[in-house]
Design a protein around this motif. Structure first.
Motif, PDB file in Angstrom:
ATOM      1  N   VAL A   1      36.529 -48.018 112.155  1.00 10.09           N
ATOM      2  CA  VAL A   1      35.161 -48.243 111.706  1.00 10.09           C
ATOM      3  C   VAL A   1      34.882 -49.737 111.643  1.00 10.09           C
ATOM      4  O   VAL A   1      35.664 -50.504 111.063  1.00 10.09           O
ATOM      5  N   ARG A   2      33.746 -50.141 112.214  1.00  7.35           N
ATOM      6  CA  ARG A   2      33.277 -51.526 112.148  1.00  7.35           C
ATOM      7  C   ARG A   2      32.051 -51.574 111.247  1.00  7.35           C
ATOM      8  O   ARG A   2      31.091 -50.827 111.476  1.00  7.35           O
ATOM      9  N   ILE A   3      32.068 -52.442 110.243  1.00  6.48           N
ATOM     10  CA  ILE A   3      30.963 -52.591 109.289  1.00  6.48           C
ATOM     11  C   ILE A   3      30.390 -53.995 109.447  1.00  6.48           C
ATOM     12  O   ILE A   3      31.134 -54.985 109.350  1.00  6.48           O
ATOM     13  N   ARG A   4      29.077 -54.073 109.689  1.00  2.00           N
ATOM     14  CA  ARG A   4      28.429 -55.365 109.893  1.00  2.00           C
ATOM     15  C   ARG A   4      27.131 -55.424 109.080  1.00  2.00           C
ATOM     16  O   ARG A   4      26.289 -54.528 109.168  1.00  2.00           O
ATOM     17  N   PRO A   5      26.934 -56.494 108.259  1.00  2.00           N
ATOM     18  CA  PRO A   5      25.693 -56.628 107.485  1.00  2.00           C
ATOM     19  C   PRO A   5      24.512 -56.975 108.385  1.00  2.00           C
ATOM     20  O   PRO A   5      24.653 -57.709 109.363  1.00  2.00           O
ATOM     21  N   LEU A   6      23.336 -56.437 108.033  1.00  2.00           N
ATOM     22  CA  LEU A   6      22.098 -56.713 108.742  1.00  2.00           C
ATOM     23  C   LEU A   6      21.121 -57.407 107.802  1.00  2.00           C
ATOM     24  O   LEU A   6      21.449 -57.720 106.656  1.00  2.00           O
ATOM     25  N   ALA A   7      19.907 -57.629 108.267  1.00  2.00           N
ATOM     26  CA  ALA A   7      18.881 -58.260 107.444  1.00  2.00           C
ATOM     27  C   ALA A   7      18.424 -57.321 106.334  1.00  2.00           C
ATOM     28  O   ALA A   7      18.533 -56.097 106.455  1.00  2.00           O
ATOM     29  N   ARG A   8      17.916 -57.884 105.230  1.00  2.00           N
ATOM     30  CA  ARG A   8      17.330 -57.158 104.106  1.00  2.00           C
ATOM     31  C   ARG A   8      18.286 -56.131 103.510  1.00  2.00           C
ATOM     32  O   ARG A   8      17.911 -55.007 103.190  1.00  2.00           O
ATOM     33  N   GLU A   9      19.549 -56.540 103.408  1.00  2.00           N
ATOM     34  CA  GLU A   9      20.599 -55.762 102.747  1.00  2.00           C
ATOM     35  C   GLU A   9      20.938 -54.441 103.432  1.00  2.00           C
ATOM     36  O   GLU A   9      21.549 -53.561 102.822  1.00  2.00           O
ATOM     37  N   ALA A  10      20.542 -54.267 104.669  1.00  3.51           N
ATOM     38  CA  ALA A  10      20.979 -53.108 105.441  1.00  3.51           C
ATOM     39  C   ALA A  10      22.352 -53.395 106.033  1.00  3.51           C
ATOM     40  O   ALA A  10      22.742 -54.551 106.217  1.00  3.51           O
ATOM     41  N   VAL A  11      23.087 -52.325 106.320  1.00  6.70           N
ATOM     42  CA  VAL A  11      24.450 -52.477 106.851  1.00  6.70           C
ATOM     43  C   VAL A  11      24.623 -51.487 108.012  1.00  6.70           C
ATOM     44  O   VAL A  11      24.250 -50.314 107.900  1.00  6.70           O
ATOM     45  N   LEU A  12      25.203 -51.982 109.096  1.00  3.28           N
ATOM     46  CA  LEU A  12      25.479 -51.166 110.277  1.00  3.28           C
ATOM     47  C   LEU A  12      26.932 -50.713 110.248  1.00  3.28           C
ATOM     48  O   LEU A  12      27.843 -51.511 110.015  1.00  3.28           O
ATOM     49  N   VAL A  13      27.148 -49.424 110.517  1.00  2.00           N
ATOM     50  CA  VAL A  13      28.494 -48.850 110.575  1.00  2.00           C
ATOM     51  C   VAL A  13      28.655 -48.160 111.929  1.00  2.00           C
ATOM     52  O   VAL A  13      27.859 -47.276 112.275  1.00  2.00           O
ATOM     53  N   VAL A  14      29.667 -48.549 112.701  1.00  2.00           N
ATOM     54  CA  VAL A  14      29.955 -47.952 113.999  1.00  2.00           C
ATOM     55  C   VAL A  14      31.394 -47.461 113.988  1.00  2.00           C
ATOM     56  O   VAL A  14      32.311 -48.219 113.674  1.00  2.00           O
ATOM     57  N   GLY A  15      31.586 -46.197 114.318  1.00  2.00           N
ATOM     58  CA  GLY A  15      32.925 -45.622 114.343  1.00  2.00           C
ATOM     59  C   GLY A  15      33.428 -45.421 115.760  1.00  2.00           C
ATOM     60  O   GLY A  15      32.653 -45.285 116.703  1.00  2.00           O
ATOM     61  N   ASP A  16      34.733 -45.369 115.896  1.00  2.00           N
ATOM     62  CA  ASP A  16      35.374 -45.108 117.186  1.00  2.00           C
ATOM     63  C   ASP A  16      36.512 -44.130 116.937  1.00  2.00           C
ATOM     64  O   ASP A  16      37.518 -44.472 116.315  1.00  2.00           O
ATOM     65  N   ASP A  17      36.321 -42.886 117.385  1.00  2.00           N
ATOM     66  CA  ASP A  17      37.323 -41.845 117.184  1.00  2.00           C
ATOM     67  C   ASP A  17      38.457 -42.040 118.181  1.00  2.00           C
ATOM     68  O   ASP A  17      38.299 -41.823 119.383  1.00  2.00           O
TER      69      ASP A  17
ATOM     70  N   VAL B   1      27.287 -43.570 114.606  1.00  2.00           N
ATOM     71  CA  VAL B   1      26.578 -44.791 114.207  1.00  2.00           C
ATOM     72  C   VAL B   1      25.736 -44.490 112.976  1.00  2.00           C
ATOM     73  O   VAL B   1      25.035 -43.471 112.917  1.00  2.00           O
ATOM     74  N   VAL B   2      25.793 -45.401 111.974  1.00  2.82           N
ATOM     75  CA  VAL B   2      25.046 -45.247 110.731  1.00  2.82           C
ATOM     76  C   VAL B   2      24.422 -46.586 110.363  1.00  2.82           C
ATOM     77  O   VAL B   2      25.055 -47.634 110.528  1.00  2.82           O
ATOM     78  N   VAL B   3      23.178 -46.554 109.863  1.00  2.00           N
ATOM     79  CA  VAL B   3      22.552 -47.723 109.263  1.00  2.00           C
ATOM     80  C   VAL B   3      22.241 -47.355 107.822  1.00  2.00           C
ATOM     81  O   VAL B   3      21.467 -46.423 107.557  1.00  2.00           O
ATOM     82  N   ALA B   4      22.870 -48.077 106.857  1.00  2.00           N
ATOM     83  CA  ALA B   4      22.689 -47.818 105.431  1.00  2.00           C
ATOM     84  C   ALA B   4      21.746 -48.843 104.832  1.00  2.00           C
ATOM     85  O   ALA B   4      21.783 -50.032 105.180  1.00  2.00           O
TER      86      ALA B   4
END
Length: 403
Positions: free
Chosen positions: A122-138, A57-60
């Motif tokens: 990989v699932r990429i979803r935009p969040l508030a204030r230009e942050a982006v959530l990235v969730v991977g599934d191996d 899991v990553v939050v950019a």
């Protein structure tokens, strides 16, 4: 200084002050905007929750900086240093920030020749204030399981064809030689050998399937190693007497492990049967049990040693593969299926241990199955207060001739 010069200087100074005032006002406006819309941050509770995820899991942040990345994200290679390490995913993150729409990607990792490939969803979803959530599934494990199943089915199909085809040919031969009693007896004996081999092959395929579907530690219980060794010795006695092979048991007594009694019986019996099958008449086979303390960890080592034909280095790397045989002709003669050592390795690993091999052609082999020891701290009765371990063998040096 003349009046004209004075007027010009006043004009220049006024312009400079005005410009400075404008800059200050503009900076103040931007500061108020930044205060009104602070940069995205991750609440302290969020890492505690996301750290429990097995998925990466990553939050950019708005400039692709990492606001959060859990350990799996770094281990699998989704994150490198302070940035997302996969160009395709980074581009999708920027697109999600720009468009406000999420995306899904399938990416391959570690596809080099010296590393196994991983398939990451990989699932990429935009969040508030230009942050982006990235969730991977191996999904690599699922893919490997599917590939393993396909390989197993292909191998089984190939292995079953041989005895089934042999039985068909022998049956036809018996039918044609119905008027020749001696020929019928001979080919009927061959049919018995092939049918026995076929039955053994089917039984080991069923056993392997059961082992792969069962978790030996899911319903674990204490297992007495002495009982496992005696069971393997009892099964080997007849074969040893028939081939004039001496069989002995040595080492520590009273050791225990935690796991599945049936699986451990099967694994050790396979090692003993292999040692007997690949030894010449008059050879020696020994089972040695040792209590091992290595870097504070307690293990039970069960070694099966023979002075048989041995295994070459080129075969040792593949010896635990399903259906792999070092000497195919000898394996067929002895009824070997090529599954015995594969089952041993699966059982040892599933119990939290492993299997080691030492072998030299013409000098014999030693297969050592290592299992985590079951230890219980108990207090000495001598008043020292020191801890001892239940299960430590007190019979070092014992030797028992079985056959």
């Amino acid at each position: 200084m003349g009046p004209v010069v004075t007027v010009l200087l006043g004009f220049v100074l006024g312009a400079m002050v005005g410009a400075a005032l404008a800059l200050v006002l503009a900076w103040g406006h931007r500061a108020r905007v930044r205060m009104a819309e602070p940069p995205p941050v991750v609440d302290p509770e969020v890492p505690e929750v996301l750290d429990a995820f097995r998925q990466p899991v990553v939050v950019a942040g708005p400039h692709d900086e990492l606001l959060y990345a859990n350990a799996p994200a770094r281990t699998i290679g989704l994150v490198r240093g302070t940035r997302i390490g996969i160009a395709e995913v980074l581009e999708a993150v920027r697109a999600a920030r720009r468009t406000g729409e999420g995306a899904d990607r399938e990416v391959m990792l570690g596809a080099a020749d010296d590393a196994p490939s991983r398939q990451l969803q990989v699932r990429i979803r935009p969040l508030a204030r230009e942050a982006v959530l990235v969730v991977g599934d191996d999904r690599s494990a699922l893919i490997r399981v599917d590939e393993s199943k396909r390989d197993l089915v292909a191998n089984i199909s190939h292995e079953l064809k041989t005895p089934v085809g042999a039985l068909q040919v022998l049956a036809e031969t018996v039918q044609e030689a119905a008027d020749e009693p001696e020929a019928v007896r001979h080919f009927a004996g061959r049919m018995l050998v092939e049918s026995t081999r076929l039955g053994e092959l089917v039984q080991q395929i069923i056993e392997l399937g059961r082992l792969q579907s069962d978790d030996p530690l899911g319903d674990a219980a204490p297992v007495d190693i002495d009982e496992i060794v005696q069971t393997a010795a009892g099964r080997a006695r007849e074969a040893c007497q028939a081939r004039r092979i001496s069989f002995s048991i040595a080492g520590d007594e009273g050791l225990r492990v935690i796991g599945d009694r049936h699986q451990l019986r099967v694994a050790l019996s396979n090692l003993v049967e292999n040692a007997i099958s690949y030894s010449d008449p008059g050879a020696r086979v020994a089972v040695t049990v040792r209590d091992v303390d290595e870097d504070g960890d307690r293990w039970v080592d069960i070694a099966v040693t023979d002075n048989g034909i041995g295994i070459g280095e080129e075969d040792q790397e593949r010896i635990f593969e399903r259906f792999y045989r070092v000497d195919y002709a000898r394996s067929r003669e002895n009824g070997g299926t090529g599954l015995g050592l594969s089952i041993v390795k699966h059982v040892a690993v599933a119990h939290g241990g492993g299997i080691r091999l030492w072998s030299r052609p013409g000098r014999g082999s030693t297969f050592t199955m290592r299992l985590p020891a079951l230890v219980d701290p108990v207090e000495h009765n001598d008043g020292t207060g020191h801890d001892d371990m239940v299960g430590r063998g007190d019979g070092a040096g014992r030797r028992e001739e079985v056959a």
